[in-house]
Enzyme design. Structure first.
Site, PDB file in Angstrom:
ATOM      1  CB  THR A  32      10.000   2.965   4.736  1.00  0.00           C
ATOM      2  OG1 THR A  32      11.165   2.314   4.233  1.00  0.00           O
ATOM      3  CG2 THR A  32      10.019   4.438   4.311  1.00  0.00           C
ATOM      4  N   GLY A  87       5.423   1.420   2.521  1.00  0.00           N
ATOM      5  CA  GLY A  87       6.675   1.290   1.773  1.00  0.00           C
ATOM      6  C   GLY A  87       6.492   0.364   0.586  1.00  0.00           C
ATOM      7  CD  GLU A 108       2.218  -4.377   3.145  1.00  0.00           C
ATOM      8  OE1 GLU A 108       2.439  -4.963   2.067  1.00  0.00           O
ATOM      9  OE2 GLU A 108       3.117  -3.926   3.887  1.00  0.00           O
TER      10      GLU A 108
END
Ligand code: DER
Length: 240
Positions: A32, A87, A108
């Protein structure tokens, strides 16, 4: 609408709504986030966005950004970001997340905790009433005595009933291949904690797992989401 079209919709909308010229932007990892990265590249190319620098959250996002001529920096020179877009594998009603399906959870989280705004982009299949049963919780651990660390995590009261599985093959859980242990961008292993019941207190579990010596970090992203943009068959909705 295919799932890819839904992912593209939210990926593009997140960039169109939250990325402005001059910003420092965190680029997420996964199928995504791929579309958000693509949109940043397209808008820089067309001149609609200028003076953007981006921080990728994985080697594969870095490769995609480089292929789009997106200017890249790291946290070492830019500890603060204006916005990060990524995502998630699961989103609960409090907008707490499970991430790490793609094996990128450490970079992340390092990037996304430093962003003024963290925008989560998902298709509606990611929404759940309680974290856990829908997607195992990834835990990044050091390779040294990894079986010991797996046992310590599984023995936590807050992880009672979990089934720990060492991630094999590629570090991205959706591409298991080969019979060797998956290794992350950071040279670590990942243990996926499978739960049959919804996790009652994700915040406490997050603290308990992080406190185990040998654990680097985990895929519970609690109290981090600024907004979640959701693409469903009836269109796009935003939760804040
Ligand atoms: O690994 C990750 O954290 C990814 O962001 C993952 O959680 C979402 O990947 P997807 O958009 O390919 O489902």
């Amino acid at each position: 609408l295919t799932q890819d079209e839904l992912k593209k919709m939210v990926g593009y909308k997140a960039v169109d709504d939250y990325v402005k010229s001059g910003m420092v932007v965190g680029l997420g990892t996964g199928s995504t986030a791929y579309f958000a990265v693509e949109r940043v590249g397209n808008l820089l190319k067309s001149g609609e966005l200028k003076d953007i620098v981006c921080i990728p959250t994985s080697e594969r996002t870095k490769e995609q950004a480089l292929s789009l001529d997106i200017p890249l920096v790291t946290l070492d020179t830019h500890s603060k970001l204006d916005v990060a877009i990524d995502g998630a594998d699961e989103v609960d009603p409090s907008l707490n997340l499970v991430k790490g399906g793609g094996g990128a959870l450490l970079r992340e989280k390092m990037v996304e905790v430093m962003a003024d705004k963290f925008i989560v982009i998902v298709d509606e299949s990611k929404l759940c009433d309680g974290l856990g049963p829908g997607f195992p919780i990834p835990v990044e651990i050091t390779p040294f005595c990894h079986e010991h660390t797996m046992r310590q995590v599984a023995a936590l009261d807050s992880c009672a009933g979990c089934k720990p599985v060492l991630r094999m093959g590629s570090s991205s859980s959706n591409q298991p291949d080969g019979d060797d242990i998956a290794v992350t961008d950071n040279g670590n292993y990942i243990v996926d904690l499978h739960f049959e019941e919804a996790i009652k207190d994700a915040r406490k579990m997050a603290l308990d797992i992080k406190a185990v010596v040998g654990v680097v970090d985990h895929g519970l992203f609690c109290d981090m989401s600024t907004a979640v943009i959701i693409a469903g068959k009836d269109g796009i909705s935003v939760k804040k």
